[in-house]
Motif scaffolding. Structure first.
Motif, PDB file in Angstrom:
ATOM      1  N   LYS A   7      63.347  82.180  59.776  1.00 15.16           N
ATOM      2  CA  LYS A   7      61.972  82.717  59.829  1.00 15.16           C
ATOM      3  C   LYS A   7      61.449  82.356  61.208  1.00 15.16           C
ATOM      4  CE  LYS A   7      60.834  82.140  55.015  1.00 15.16           C
ATOM      5  NZ  LYS A   7      60.346  81.065  54.135  1.00 15.16           N
ATOM      6  N   ASN A  10      57.950  81.064  62.243  1.00 16.88           N
ATOM      7  CA  ASN A  10      57.471  79.756  61.770  1.00 16.88           C
ATOM      8  C   ASN A  10      58.118  78.598  62.527  1.00 16.88           C
ATOM      9  OD1 ASN A  10      55.948  81.126  59.959  1.00 16.88           O
ATOM     10  ND2 ASN A  10      56.950  80.346  58.126  1.00 16.88           N
ATOM     11  N   LYS A  12      58.888  75.881  65.257  1.00 14.26           N
ATOM     12  CA  LYS A  12      58.071  75.175  66.254  1.00 14.26           C
ATOM     13  C   LYS A  12      58.918  74.633  67.398  1.00 14.26           C
ATOM     14  CE  LYS A  12      54.681  73.956  62.733  1.00 14.26           C
ATOM     15  NZ  LYS A  12      54.516  72.958  61.666  1.00 14.26           N
ATOM     16  N   LYS A  36      53.943  81.659  67.563  1.00 17.32           N
ATOM     17  CA  LYS A  36      53.260  80.374  67.729  1.00 17.32           C
ATOM     18  C   LYS A  36      53.298  79.890  69.178  1.00 17.32           C
ATOM     19  CE  LYS A  36      53.849  78.289  63.160  1.00 17.32           C
ATOM     20  NZ  LYS A  36      52.450  77.894  62.961  1.00 17.32           N
ATOM     21  N   CYS A  59      65.365  70.605  59.102  1.00 14.18           N
ATOM     22  CA  CYS A  59      64.259  71.461  59.574  1.00 14.18           C
ATOM     23  C   CYS A  59      62.963  71.091  58.865  1.00 14.18           C
ATOM     24  CB  CYS A  59      64.564  72.937  59.331  1.00 14.18           C
ATOM     25  SG  CYS A  59      63.164  73.999  59.780  1.00 14.18           S
ATOM     26  N   PRO A  60      61.945  70.619  59.613  1.00 14.95           N
ATOM     27  CA  PRO A  60      60.688  70.240  58.955  1.00 14.95           C
ATOM     28  C   PRO A  60      59.895  71.438  58.458  1.00 14.95           C
ATOM     29  CG  PRO A  60      60.885  69.285  61.170  1.00 14.95           C
ATOM     30  CD  PRO A  60      61.910  70.362  61.057  1.00 14.95           C
ATOM     31  N   ASP A  61      60.210  72.630  58.943  1.00 15.87           N
ATOM     32  CA  ASP A  61      59.408  73.786  58.584  1.00 15.87           C
ATOM     33  C   ASP A  61      60.107  74.752  57.654  1.00 15.87           C
ATOM     34  OD1 ASP A  61      56.783  73.571  60.244  1.00 15.87           O
ATOM     35  OD2 ASP A  61      58.379  72.899  61.563  1.00 15.87           O
ATOM     36  N   CYS A  62      61.276  74.351  57.190  1.00 11.31           N
ATOM     37  CA  CYS A  62      61.981  75.095  56.141  1.00 11.31           C
ATOM     38  C   CYS A  62      62.174  76.565  56.522  1.00 11.31           C
ATOM     39  CB  CYS A  62      61.220  74.980  54.831  1.00 11.31           C
ATOM     40  SG  CYS A  62      62.294  74.854  53.401  1.00 11.31           S
ATOM     41  N   ILE A  64      65.089  77.862  57.717  1.00 12.30           N
ATOM     42  CA  ILE A  64      66.504  78.277  57.759  1.00 12.30           C
ATOM     43  C   ILE A  64      67.024  78.521  56.351  1.00 12.30           C
ATOM     44  CG2 ILE A  64      68.815  77.671  58.567  1.00 12.30           C
ATOM     45  CD1 ILE A  64      67.485  75.732  60.560  1.00 12.30           C
ATOM     46  N   LYS A  65      67.640  79.681  56.166  1.00 14.43           N
ATOM     47  CA  LYS A  65      68.328  79.996  54.916  1.00 14.43           C
ATOM     48  C   LYS A  65      69.814  80.059  55.229  1.00 14.43           C
ATOM     49  CE  LYS A  65      68.447  83.487  51.257  1.00 14.43           C
ATOM     50  NZ  LYS A  65      67.896  84.784  50.802  1.00 14.43           N
TER      51      LYS A  65
ATOM     52  N   ASP B   5      67.941  77.287  50.633  1.00 18.56           N
ATOM     53  CA  ASP B   5      66.767  78.138  50.838  1.00 18.56           C
ATOM     54  C   ASP B   5      65.524  77.327  50.491  1.00 18.56           C
ATOM     55  OD1 ASP B   5      65.325  80.307  51.554  1.00 18.56           O
ATOM     56  OD2 ASP B   5      65.861  81.560  49.835  1.00 18.56           O
ATOM     57  N   LYS B   6      64.385  77.860  50.876  1.00 19.83           N
ATOM     58  CA  LYS B   6      63.119  77.187  50.589  1.00 19.83           C
ATOM     59  C   LYS B   6      62.944  77.012  49.083  1.00 19.83           C
ATOM     60  CE  LYS B   6      59.299  79.433  50.200  1.00 19.83           C
ATOM     61  NZ  LYS B   6      58.791  78.798  48.966  1.00 19.83           N
ATOM     62  N   PRO B   7      62.590  75.800  48.608  1.00 22.41           N
ATOM     63  CA  PRO B   7      62.359  75.632  47.168  1.00 22.41           C
ATOM     64  C   PRO B   7      61.134  76.422  46.708  1.00 22.41           C
ATOM     65  CG  PRO B   7      61.791  73.631  48.361  1.00 22.41           C
ATOM     66  CD  PRO B   7      62.420  74.546  49.354  1.00 22.41           C
ATOM     67  N   LEU B  10      57.506  74.953  46.982  1.00 20.77           N
ATOM     68  CA  LEU B  10      56.906  74.865  48.316  1.00 20.77           C
ATOM     69  C   LEU B  10      56.346  76.245  48.674  1.00 20.77           C
ATOM     70  CD1 LEU B  10      56.692  72.709  50.642  1.00 20.77           C
ATOM     71  CD2 LEU B  10      58.672  73.801  51.663  1.00 20.77           C
ATOM     72  N   ASP B  12      55.024  79.544  50.535  1.00 20.26           N
ATOM     73  CA  ASP B  12      55.628  80.261  51.665  1.00 20.26           C
ATOM     74  C   ASP B  12      54.579  80.486  52.756  1.00 20.26           C
ATOM     75  OD1 ASP B  12      57.432  81.556  53.206  1.00 20.26           O
ATOM     76  OD2 ASP B  12      57.469  83.408  52.043  1.00 20.26           O
ATOM     77  N   VAL B  13      54.113  79.402  53.343  1.00 17.22           N
ATOM     78  CA  VAL B  13      53.123  79.480  54.423  1.00 17.22           C
ATOM     79  C   VAL B  13      53.565  78.550  55.550  1.00 17.22           C
ATOM     80  CG1 VAL B  13      51.164  80.027  52.922  1.00 17.22           C
ATOM     81  CG2 VAL B  13      51.732  77.640  53.375  1.00 17.22           C
ATOM     82  N   PRO B  14      53.145  78.853  56.784  1.00 13.73           N
ATOM     83  CA  PRO B  14      53.491  77.928  57.877  1.00 13.73           C
ATOM     84  C   PRO B  14      52.787  76.591  57.692  1.00 13.73           C
ATOM     85  CG  PRO B  14      52.645  80.030  58.714  1.00 13.73           C
ATOM     86  CD  PRO B  14      52.390  80.016  57.244  1.00 13.73           C
ATOM     87  N   LEU B  15      53.483  75.487  57.972  1.00 15.62           N
ATOM     88  CA  LEU B  15      52.864  74.159  57.880  1.00 15.62           C
ATOM     89  C   LEU B  15      52.085  73.886  59.170  1.00 15.62           C
ATOM     90  CD1 LEU B  15      55.933  72.150  56.479  1.00 15.62           C
ATOM     91  CD2 LEU B  15      54.151  73.295  55.186  1.00 15.62           C
ATOM     92  N   GLY B  24      57.143  67.739  56.945  1.00 12.78           N
ATOM     93  CA  GLY B  24      57.695  68.976  56.378  1.00 12.78           C
ATOM     94  C   GLY B  24      58.957  68.722  55.569  1.00 12.78           C
ATOM     95  N   ILE B  25      59.808  67.818  56.071  1.00 16.09           N
ATOM     96  CA  ILE B  25      61.042  67.493  55.346  1.00 16.09           C
ATOM     97  C   ILE B  25      60.684  66.864  53.996  1.00 16.09           C
ATOM     98  CG2 ILE B  25      63.140  66.087  55.366  1.00 16.09           C
ATOM     99  CD1 ILE B  25      63.202  66.288  58.384  1.00 16.09           C
ATOM    100  N   ARG B  28      59.362  69.250  51.499  1.00 16.12           N
ATOM    101  CA  ARG B  28      60.444  70.057  50.930  1.00 16.12           C
ATOM    102  C   ARG B  28      61.207  69.268  49.873  1.00 16.12           C
ATOM    103  NH1 ARG B  28      64.264  70.321  54.890  1.00 16.12           N
ATOM    104  NH2 ARG B  28      65.609  69.030  53.619  1.00 16.12           N
TER     105      ARG B  28
END
Lengths: 68, 249
Positions: A7, A10, A12, A36, A59-62, A64-65, B5-7, B10, B12-15, B24-25, B28
């Motif tokens: 993504k 998103n 950073k 950004k 990744c702190p911003d999740c 990556i898939k 993948d994103k759980p 959580l 689906d918005v930018p932190l 962020g980790i 998650r």
């Protein structure tokens, strides 16, 4: 070969994924800027990806898939 | 096949966190645990004051914003009123270890059946990098420009060591998120803290050693090295208290 999806808007550009990757797949795109205003991550050697998901784990911003 | 993948728990918005901030980790990991235990529909999170003040925007479960430091008190109320629900707090060191110390210690002493996620990055992040109760001796911050002088400012508070001396708490552990191995161990600890609550065992606190690249004045990569070389030696990782350690094996 595993498949990585980002993504990008998103991202950073912190680079934690780049450091976590054991295969040197990732790099920050010096010639691109996302919404950004950061240099986002990109896969410069996607064929080397083994799908370990270390990048996504750090990744702190999740953004990556990982698929295999 | 999707490996990562994103759980779902959580949002689906930018932190809003700074680049490389490990909040962020940890968000998650909490969301992954909520997904794995299938408790999103009955979980209530309590957000703190601090950098993670807007955590209520990032979890898809119900969230409540507490006054500074009072998250364990709010969680106590919610849990006692709605004992079937799963209640967790997400607090930083300025919130939990400073203004909220009384609430933390007493909810642990009462063995309230709640889960506390405690983020320790040794600094006040949101307000611009002032010295926190957890700042290391000699650490340079906005309010200790010559380094934290323990003769003047006292010593850092080690929450896990302190709470483990109480008879109350069920589970107290310290983990870190500075590398992949530690992130996985952190998830295990967070999962156990939630499982303890599901099983009605009582107060579980997981202290997560985190980073603050912006206020430490380091790059995200160097900040994680600082966690490894400075934070972890002062705040050793491990399980400090686990009353049902034997029965879980």
């Amino acid at each position: 070969m595993a498949k990585l999806t980002f993504k990008t808007d998103n991202c950073k550009g912190c680079g934690l994924c780049v450091n976590a990757c054991p295969k040197g797949v990732l790099s920050l795109a010096a010639d691109k800027i996302n919404k950004k205003g950061h240099h986002p991550v990109e896969a410069v050697a996607p064929e080397k990806c083994i799908g370990c998901a270390f990048c996504a784990t750090m990744c702190p911003d999740c953004i990556i898939k990982v698929e295999k | 096949m999707v490996i990562f993948d994103k759980p779902h728990a959580l949002a689906d918005v930018p932190l809003h966190y700074c680049p490389g901030c490990t909040h962020g980790i940890i968000h998650r990991l909490v969301a992954e645990v909520i997904d794995e235990l299938g408790i999103e529909g009955k979980t209530v999170g309590i957000a703190p004051v601090g950098c993670s003040v807007m955590a209520y925007n990032y979890f898809n479960c119900d969230m409540i914003e507490a006054a500074h430091g009072r998250a364990p008190a709010v969680a106590t109320g919610v849990k006692r009123a709605l004992p079937e629900n799963i209640v967790f707090t997400y607090q930083g060191d300025g919130d939990l270890a400073s203004i909220g110390m009384a609430e933390t210690v007493h909810s642990a002493a009462r063995n309230e059946n709640i889960t506390v996620i405690f983020i320790n990055n040794a600094i006040y992040g949101m307000t611009g990098g002032q010295m926190a109760p957890t700042s290391l001796p000699g650490q340079i911050t906005q309010t200790s420009p010559y380094g934290r002088d323990v003769n003047h400012c006292g010593y850092p508070i080690k929450i896990c060591e302190m709470l483990s001396t109480l008879d109350g708490p069920e589970y107290v552990a310290r983990v870190a998120v500075n590398n992949v191995k530690n992130v996985r161990a952190a998830k295990k600890a967070i999962k156990k803290a939630f499982e303890n609550q599901v099983n009605g065992l009582g107060f579980s606190l997981v202290e997560v050693i985190s980073s603050c690249p912006t206020n430490w004045g380091l790059t995200p990569e160097k900040a994680l090295e600082w966690v490894e070389s400075k934070m972890i030696p002062y705040y050793p990782l491990g399980v400090y208290k686990d009353r049902h350690a034997d029965s879980n094996e």
